[in-house]
Design a protein around this motif. Structure first.
Motif, PDB file in Angstrom:
ATOM      1  N   GLY A 637       0.790  -1.231   0.000  1.00  0.00           N
ATOM      2  CA  GLY A 637       0.000   0.000   0.000  1.00  0.00           C
ATOM      3  C   GLY A 637       0.815   1.270   0.000  1.00  0.00           C
ATOM      4  N   GLN A 638       2.048   1.209  -0.483  1.00  0.00           N
ATOM      5  CA  GLN A 638       2.898   2.399  -0.528  1.00  0.00           C
ATOM      6  C   GLN A 638       2.425   3.337  -1.636  1.00  0.00           C
ATOM      7  OE1 GLN A 638       5.375   3.134   1.598  1.00  0.00           O
ATOM      8  NE2 GLN A 638       5.152   1.209   2.715  1.00  0.00           N
ATOM      9  N   PRO A 639       2.528   4.646  -1.452  1.00  0.00           N
ATOM     10  CA  PRO A 639       2.092   5.584  -2.490  1.00  0.00           C
ATOM     11  C   PRO A 639       3.083   5.670  -3.636  1.00  0.00           C
ATOM     12  CG  PRO A 639       3.021   6.795  -0.653  1.00  0.00           C
ATOM     13  CD  PRO A 639       3.001   5.347  -0.236  1.00  0.00           C
ATOM     14  N   LEU A 640       2.575   5.903  -4.816  1.00  0.00           N
ATOM     15  CA  LEU A 640       3.425   6.126  -5.987  1.00  0.00           C
ATOM     16  C   LEU A 640       3.599   7.632  -6.139  1.00  0.00           C
ATOM     17  CD1 LEU A 640       4.893   4.747  -8.360  1.00  0.00           C
ATOM     18  CD2 LEU A 640       2.829   5.073  -9.713  1.00  0.00           C
ATOM     19  N   ASN A 641       4.494   8.195  -5.319  1.00  0.00           N
ATOM     20  CA  ASN A 641       4.723   9.635  -5.386  1.00  0.00           C
ATOM     21  C   ASN A 641       5.979   9.926  -6.208  1.00  0.00           C
ATOM     22  OD1 ASN A 641       6.805   8.935  -3.629  1.00  0.00           O
ATOM     23  ND2 ASN A 641       5.604   9.467  -1.822  1.00  0.00           N
ATOM     24  N   VAL A 642       6.341  11.196  -6.264  1.00  0.00           N
ATOM     25  CA  VAL A 642       7.483  11.600  -7.084  1.00  0.00           C
ATOM     26  C   VAL A 642       8.758  10.905  -6.623  1.00  0.00           C
ATOM     27  CG1 VAL A 642       8.922  13.549  -7.770  1.00  0.00           C
ATOM     28  CG2 VAL A 642       6.442  13.829  -7.633  1.00  0.00           C
ATOM     29  N   ALA A 643       8.968  10.855  -5.308  1.00  0.00           N
ATOM     30  CA  ALA A 643      10.185  10.221  -4.785  1.00  0.00           C
ATOM     31  C   ALA A 643      10.227   8.739  -5.136  1.00  0.00           C
ATOM     32  CB  ALA A 643      10.257  10.410  -3.270  1.00  0.00           C
ATOM     33  N   ALA A 644       9.064   8.065  -5.084  1.00  0.00           N
ATOM     34  CA  ALA A 644       9.025   6.634  -5.389  1.00  0.00           C
ATOM     35  C   ALA A 644       9.376   6.378  -6.849  1.00  0.00           C
ATOM     36  CB  ALA A 644       7.646   6.065  -5.068  1.00  0.00           C
ATOM     37  N   VAL A 645       8.838   7.202  -7.755  1.00  0.00           N
ATOM     38  CA  VAL A 645       9.115   6.980  -9.177  1.00  0.00           C
ATOM     39  C   VAL A 645      10.574   7.310  -9.482  1.00  0.00           C
ATOM     40  CG1 VAL A 645       8.453   7.579 -11.524  1.00  0.00           C
ATOM     41  CG2 VAL A 645       6.721   7.446  -9.754  1.00  0.00           C
ATOM     42  N   CYS A 646      11.108   8.353  -8.837  1.00  0.00           N
ATOM     43  CA  CYS A 646      12.536   8.631  -9.005  1.00  0.00           C
ATOM     44  C   CYS A 646      13.370   7.463  -8.487  1.00  0.00           C
ATOM     45  CB  CYS A 646      12.916   9.909  -8.256  1.00  0.00           C
ATOM     46  SG  CYS A 646      12.316  11.436  -9.017  1.00  0.00           S
ATOM     47  N   SER A 647      12.884   6.816  -7.426  1.00  0.00           N
ATOM     48  CA  SER A 647      13.601   5.670  -6.881  1.00  0.00           C
ATOM     49  C   SER A 647      13.613   4.510  -7.867  1.00  0.00           C
ATOM     50  CB  SER A 647      12.964   5.226  -5.559  1.00  0.00           C
ATOM     51  OG  SER A 647      13.050   6.257  -4.591  1.00  0.00           O
ATOM     52  N   PHE A 648      12.588   4.414  -8.716  1.00  0.00           N
ATOM     53  CA  PHE A 648      12.585   3.373  -9.733  1.00  0.00           C
ATOM     54  C   PHE A 648      13.780   3.533 -10.672  1.00  0.00           C
ATOM     55  CE2 PHE A 648       8.069   2.290  -8.888  1.00  0.00           C
ATOM     56  CZ  PHE A 648       8.208   0.912  -8.892  1.00  0.00           C
ATOM     57  N   THR A 649      14.173   4.772 -10.912  1.00  0.00           N
ATOM     58  CA  THR A 649      15.350   5.015 -11.741  1.00  0.00           C
ATOM     59  C   THR A 649      16.601   4.482 -11.051  1.00  0.00           C
ATOM     60  OG1 THR A 649      14.287   7.021 -12.584  1.00  0.00           O
ATOM     61  CG2 THR A 649      16.641   6.780 -12.983  1.00  0.00           C
ATOM     62  N   VAL A 650      16.669   4.675  -9.720  1.00  0.00           N
ATOM     63  CA  VAL A 650      17.760   4.104  -8.944  1.00  0.00           C
ATOM     64  C   VAL A 650      17.743   2.579  -9.072  1.00  0.00           C
ATOM     65  CG1 VAL A 650      18.769   3.891  -6.641  1.00  0.00           C
ATOM     66  CG2 VAL A 650      17.652   6.023  -7.319  1.00  0.00           C
ATOM     67  N   CYS A 651      16.542   2.017  -8.983  1.00  0.00           N
ATOM     68  CA  CYS A 651      16.395   0.563  -9.078  1.00  0.00           C
ATOM     69  C   CYS A 651      16.856   0.043 -10.436  1.00  0.00           C
ATOM     70  CB  CYS A 651      14.938   0.175  -8.835  1.00  0.00           C
ATOM     71  SG  CYS A 651      14.347   0.550  -7.175  1.00  0.00           S
ATOM     72  N   LEU A 652      16.522   0.780 -11.483  1.00  0.00           N
ATOM     73  CA  LEU A 652      16.953   0.373 -12.821  1.00  0.00           C
ATOM     74  C   LEU A 652      18.475   0.334 -12.895  1.00  0.00           C
ATOM     75  CD1 LEU A 652      16.304  -0.304 -15.772  1.00  0.00           C
ATOM     76  CD2 LEU A 652      16.300   2.166 -16.252  1.00  0.00           C
ATOM     77  N   GLY A 653      19.120   1.327 -12.304  1.00  0.00           N
ATOM     78  CA  GLY A 653      20.581   1.353 -12.300  1.00  0.00           C
ATOM     79  C   GLY A 653      21.171   0.173 -11.559  1.00  0.00           C
ATOM     80  N   ILE A 654      20.567  -0.190 -10.422  1.00  0.00           N
ATOM     81  CA  ILE A 654      21.054  -1.339  -9.654  1.00  0.00           C
ATOM     82  C   ILE A 654      20.948  -2.620 -10.470  1.00  0.00           C
ATOM     83  CG2 ILE A 654      20.633  -2.763  -7.612  1.00  0.00           C
ATOM     84  CD1 ILE A 654      19.555  -0.241  -6.237  1.00  0.00           C
ATOM     85  N   ALA A 655      19.770  -2.823 -11.080  1.00  0.00           N
ATOM     86  CA  ALA A 655      19.528  -4.050 -11.837  1.00  0.00           C
ATOM     87  C   ALA A 655      20.492  -4.171 -13.015  1.00  0.00           C
ATOM     88  CB  ALA A 655      18.079  -4.078 -12.317  1.00  0.00           C
ATOM     89  N   VAL A 656      20.665  -3.083 -13.752  1.00  0.00           N
ATOM     90  CA  VAL A 656      21.527  -3.121 -14.931  1.00  0.00           C
ATOM     91  C   VAL A 656      22.983  -3.325 -14.544  1.00  0.00           C
ATOM     92  CG1 VAL A 656      22.349  -1.788 -16.910  1.00  0.00           C
ATOM     93  CG2 VAL A 656      19.927  -1.740 -16.302  1.00  0.00           C
ATOM     94  N   ASP A 657      23.404  -2.758 -13.414  1.00  0.00           N
ATOM     95  CA  ASP A 657      24.803  -2.901 -12.979  1.00  0.00           C
ATOM     96  C   ASP A 657      25.196  -4.360 -12.832  1.00  0.00           C
ATOM     97  OD1 ASP A 657      24.895  -0.207 -12.954  1.00  0.00           O
ATOM     98  OD2 ASP A 657      25.208   0.031 -10.799  1.00  0.00           O
TER      99      ASP A 657
END
Length: 763
Positions: A637-657
């Motif tokens: 039930g976490q909100p999809l706010n600006v910080a969360a979507v920006c964090s997805f970009t961080v997540c993409l970097g982790i996965a690709v690394d």
């Protein structure tokens, strides 16, 4: 000469110049961080931080200024001489403070009467107790007081307050000192409780909690990371060198970003140091493990450093490039808050890469690191991976079903992610135990919220300003609002005029009473020159996701009113409405940016490895961690706010690394002439060791932040932990299975093996 070899020769062949460069960067970082102040964010909330709620009596566009804070006063018995006298004393003492400009409270609201007499709601101090009791009926009959400044049960008063910022010397003036003066004024009344909330207290509470949690959890996280690193590396010098490099990268970046005024962005100030430390530590461990292996094999220190850059440096460069691309994609969003965050992170990733590939090889080639390899043979993870042949054999044997399972699970998780909706609420940026947030929550229960939205009723030149049609249109708009249970206490010109005695409910008769309204009240709800009237409504802190469908229903109903009332138009406005539209647009922009980054990264990997097949095979291992993290957000039930979507970009970097490091090692093994299965086994043992090590360290470090008092911190930590753990599954389970299965026929395998080796030559 290959890029990796060129880079290795440049760094190891000119160590003195590299050392001078490091000193220069450190001086630049110091200058930028300590000699320049980060820009202040507007305390009134006029920033791009969507987590700072705004409080308005009515919209600024219609003549009323914002309330900087709200005094929330709880009483046991309001309508007594003692209580009213204490409250009057409190207000007088507060307004004696040079930085308090104005306080609005029930005693100063003009009474509505036929004669235009200005009299206070409460009687003078020498009045009889009966007159104080009688004032309750007057308060309950006054539309601007009942449920607006005094709660329905008369247990709570709101006092909107504005500040004169010229006289504010520090944060304590508008928080602690303000409360001290207010509470001292009513100290002899034990049944009066005073708290503050509103944009300034909420903003300062957020900043204080942010600073407090950053220091606390940074220390805990980094301490745990160092402890685990010592346990896994079994060598304090190796840990120190691996830790120094990303920390220097963070230091340089913060200084440079501060010179660009980037640290005024709270998301940048919060996320950037953790992000860079995480990315830098991951790449640093890969380089350190390679150097220790070489040194343990008898290779000279300088040659071991050169070899690490030549064989691991390109993978680190690719991880930095793809991560920077991910953050640079945020600059496509139509929001300066997100643009600045993306720009700062992209710059930081590049700077941290420079720190990693220079500091670690340079230090490892000095006398300080002469015995850097000592303890290598006791590496717990490396010894464990030697015995993991059974697991990789199982992966290779069941490559097809594992690949199918990876695709199906990723698709299933993606369908869950689609249920996420943009959201934003004050609770996400506040410690729920803080007094300021508790006051806000209390106002939600007793007043239906402290934020306001407005319905605007406009008319054209064909409508007479005194026409009863205006009142009929206002009544219809208010009726639509009244149908929505989440829109609380609607207030309009109709309610105010209905308070006049003996005027009835006839729209035509009500309009004749306009001239009897005090000008401040009339202008707040009716503007003859601008040809509009307002209906205000209160909004609770339930989140934009709950209110967006409400606003859509009201807007659709207003379109029907446009047809029913020729010459009139109806629409919603106000900070919650604008924030709802803006947040949805920002999140959609970020989703597009994330999609764009994914496509660009896929193209980059395809070009670098010169293989469309390898590029396609990276999709599932990279998407699986993102989809898994998104599904966890939806499930919790976490909100999809600006910080969360920006964090997805961080997540993409982790996965690709992780994917890049595994693929690069796989290509090197293929280049050495090994077949696919043997190359996968060796890659699994060598890179898998580092991936498991970094995963354990980073998961442990981020897990400590799950106990933060800020919901935003907890959400970011949850996303990081889920992504890091899922990336390990994707790259050690799904990626080897897919590489093993998608080899084609025997003839195709030989051709593809040649292609892989050709690609490796460029790598």
């Amino acid at each position: 000469m290959r890029f990796a070899e060129f880079l290795a020769q440049l760094i190891t062949g000119h160590r003195l110049k590299v050392a001078l460069f490091l000193v220069a960067m450190t001086v630049l970082g110091y200058y930028g961080l300590f000699t320049r102040r980060a820009p202040n964010i507007d305390p009134e909330g006029n920033s791009n931080n969507n987590q700072i709620p705004r409080v308005r009596l009515v919209n600024d566009d219609f003549g009323f200024s914002s309330a900087h804070c709200l005094f929330v006063v709880e009483v046991e018995d309001l309508y007594t001489r003692e209580t009213i006298t204490a409250l009057r004393t409190m207000v007088d003492r507060l307004e004696d403070l040079p930085y308090v400009s104005n306080i609005v409270w029930a005693d100063r609201v003009p009474m509505l009467n036929m004669f235009g007499l200005a009299e206070p709601l409460f009687p003078p101090v020498d009045a009889t107790p009966g007159r104080f009791r009688a004032s309750q009926l007057r308060a309950e009959a006054h539309p601007l007081v009942h449920s607006q400044l005094i709660s329905e049960d008369s247990s709570t008063l709101l006092m909107p307050t504005t500040f004169d910022w010229v006289h504010v010397s520090n944060d304590a003036d508008v928080t602690d000192e303000l409360l001290r003066v207010a509470r001292a004024a009513v100290a002899d009344q034990e049944d009066i409780r005073v708290r503050v909330t509103g944009p300034v207290p909420l903003y300062l509470g957020f900043q204080q909690a942010l600073d407090r949690n950053q220091v606390k959890y940074y220390l805990i996280a980094f301490g745990l990371v160092i402890f685990l690193s010592l346990l896994l590396f079994r060598g304090i010098k190796a840990v120190l060198i691996v830790a120094i490099a990303p920390l220097l990268g963070v230091f340089w970046t913060l200084g440079i970003v501060n010179m660009m005024d980037g640290l005024g962005n709270p998301l940048t100030a919060t996320v950037l140091p953790v992000l860079l430390a995480m990315v830098g530590l991951t790449d640093g461990v890969h380089i350190m493990v390679h150097i220790r292996r070489q040194r343990a094999a008898g290779v000279e220190p300088l040659e071991a450093a050169r070899s690490a850059i030549a064989e691991v440096g390109l993978a680190c460069a690719l991880t930095s490039l793809t991560t920077a691309i991910g953050f640079a994609s945020l600059m496509l969003a139509n929001n300066s808050f997100v643009n600045d965050f993306g720009e700062s992170c992209a710059i930081g990733v590049v700077i941290t890469f420079i720190a990693i590939v220079t500091v670690i090889p340079l230090l490892c080639s000095t006398r300080f690191a002469s015995n850097i390899h000592v303890g290598h043979e006791r590496d717990i993870i490396a010894r464990g991976m030697i015995h993991a042949d059974g697991f990789i054999n199982l992966v290779l044997r069941w490559s097809r079903p594992l690949t199918v399972a990876g695709v199906l699970v990723t698709a299933l998780l993606a369908s869950t992610v689609l249920s996420l909706r943009p959201d934003d609420m004050a609770r996400d940026s506040q410690p729920e135990t803080s007094e300021v947030y508790q006051a806000l929550a209390h106002c939600d229960k007793t007043f239906g919220g402290i934020e306001f939205a407005q319905a605007v009723v406009e008319w054209d030149e064909t409508v007479d300003p005194q026409s009863p049609r205006i009142m009929e249109a206002v009544i219809d708009a208010e009726e639509i609002i009244g149908r929505e249970p989440l829109l609380n206490y609607p207030l309009s010109l109709h309610d105010i005029l209905a308070a006049f005695p003996q005027q009835g409910d006839d729209p035509g008769r009500q309009m004749t009473f306009l001239t009897l309204l005090p000008p401040p009240i009339l202008s707040a709800f009716y503007n003859r020159d601008e040809k509009h009237a307002l209906v205000t409504m209160r909004i609770e802190d339930l989140g934009i996701a709950k209110y967006q469908p409400v606003f859509e229903r009201v807007t659709n109903s207003f379109k029907e009113l446009d047809k029913e009332h020729p010459g009139f138009t109806f629409h919603l406005t106000g900070e919650p409405v604008r924030r709802s539209d803006a947040l949805y647009q920002i999140v959609m922009d970020l989703v597009k940016s994330l999609g764009t980054a994914s496509v660009i990264i896929f193209i980059v990997l395809t070009l670098v490895y010169r293989s469309l097949r390898l590029g396609l095979l990276t999709i599932i291992p990279n998407m699986f961690p993102l989809m898994f993290t998104g599904a966890v957000l939806a499930f919790t039930g976490q909100p999809l706010n600006v910080a969360a979507v920006c964090s997805f970009t961080v997540c993409l970097g982790i996965a690709v690394d992780d994917t890049i490091h595994f693929l690069t090692r796989y290509q090197l093994e293929r280049r050495a002439g090994r077949n696919v299965e043997e190359a996968l086994r060796r890659s699994f043992r060598m890179v898998g060791t580092v991936l498991v090590t970094t995963t354990l360290i980073l998961v442990a470090g981020f897990s400590t932040v799950l106990f933060s008092e800020l919901a935003g911190h907890r959400a970011f930590a949850l996303m990081a932990v889920c992504t890091i753990a899922a990336a390990l599954v994707g790259d050690l389970l799904f990626l080897p299975a897919m590489l093993n299965w998608f080899r084609g026929t025997e003839k195709d395998r030989e051709e593809q093996d040649e292609d892989d080796q050709s690609a490796s030559e460029t790598v």
